[in-house]
Design an enzyme around this catalytic site. Structure first.
Site, PDB file in Angstrom:
ATOM      1  CD  GLN A 128     -85.195  16.721  32.738  1.00 57.45           C
ATOM      2  OE1 GLN A 128     -86.327  17.157  32.634  1.00 57.45           O
ATOM      3  NE2 GLN A 128     -84.251  17.389  33.356  1.00 57.45           N
ATOM      4  CG  PHE A 129     -80.939  18.091  27.389  1.00 57.25           C
ATOM      5  CD1 PHE A 129     -79.615  18.306  27.748  1.00 57.25           C
ATOM      6  CD2 PHE A 129     -81.852  19.114  27.545  1.00 57.25           C
ATOM      7  CE1 PHE A 129     -79.221  19.535  28.244  1.00 57.25           C
ATOM      8  CE2 PHE A 129     -81.459  20.346  28.041  1.00 57.25           C
ATOM      9  CZ  PHE A 129     -80.141  20.553  28.405  1.00 57.25           C
ATOM     10  CB  THR A 130     -80.335  17.197  32.324  1.00 63.34           C
ATOM     11  OG1 THR A 130     -81.614  16.930  32.884  1.00 63.34           O
ATOM     12  CG2 THR A 130     -80.289  18.613  31.758  1.00 63.34           C
TER      13      THR A 130
END
Length: 150
Positions: A78-80
């Site tokens: 989950q890069f966000t």
């Protein structure tokens, strides 16, 4: 490294209409990696998520870990979690680790959690458009940050 941990009754992740990872009762981990993360961050985080006492004991007190409940873990990249919204209204993802670095650390993290848990840890597909569904239990949701372990 950041992890958004959710205690769930069940969770799954789908890619292109197909389920690629599914668990029953346990923990859903949304995992964010930043460029500064090291194996020390992975070691701390993997131990913390496996030993964190967020499941109820016989007295109804959150006093048991996923290890003690024989629960499952689903890990989704989950890069966000490293989105920056300081300027304007469109988030920037510059703080998130890129490609090969992030993939390697995520895979290492999953391997560490698998070893501690003693059973496979399903995942999503790194970099894919994923649909995550879950039934949050409690709800219990915690944000952990290896750079700010409190």
């Amino acid at each position: 490294m950041r992890v958004l941990l959710q205690r769930v009754e069940h969770a799954q992740v789908d890619v292109a209409g197909e389920t690629v990872g599914r668990i029953g009762a346990g923990l859903l981990l949304l995992v964010g990696i930043e460029p500064a993360d090291t194996v020390e961050d992975l070691a701390w985080m993997s131990a913390k998520v496996c030993k964190l006492r967020v499941f109820e004991d016989d007295a109804g007190i959150m006093n048991r870990s996923v290890l003690e409940t024989s629960g499952e873990i689903l890990a989704v990249s989950q890069f966000t979690l490293f989105g920056s919204y300081k300027k304007g209204n469109r988030p920037s993802w510059m703080r998130a680790a890129q490609g090969e670095h992030a993939t390697g650390l995520f895979d290492d993290f999953v391997a560490r959690v698998t070893a501690l848990l003693g059973k496979p840890v399903p995942t999503g597909v790194f970099g894919a458009d994923m649909k995550v569904s879950l039934l949050n239990d409690g709800p219990v949701t915690l944000q952990l940050d290896s750079k700010n372990p409190e």
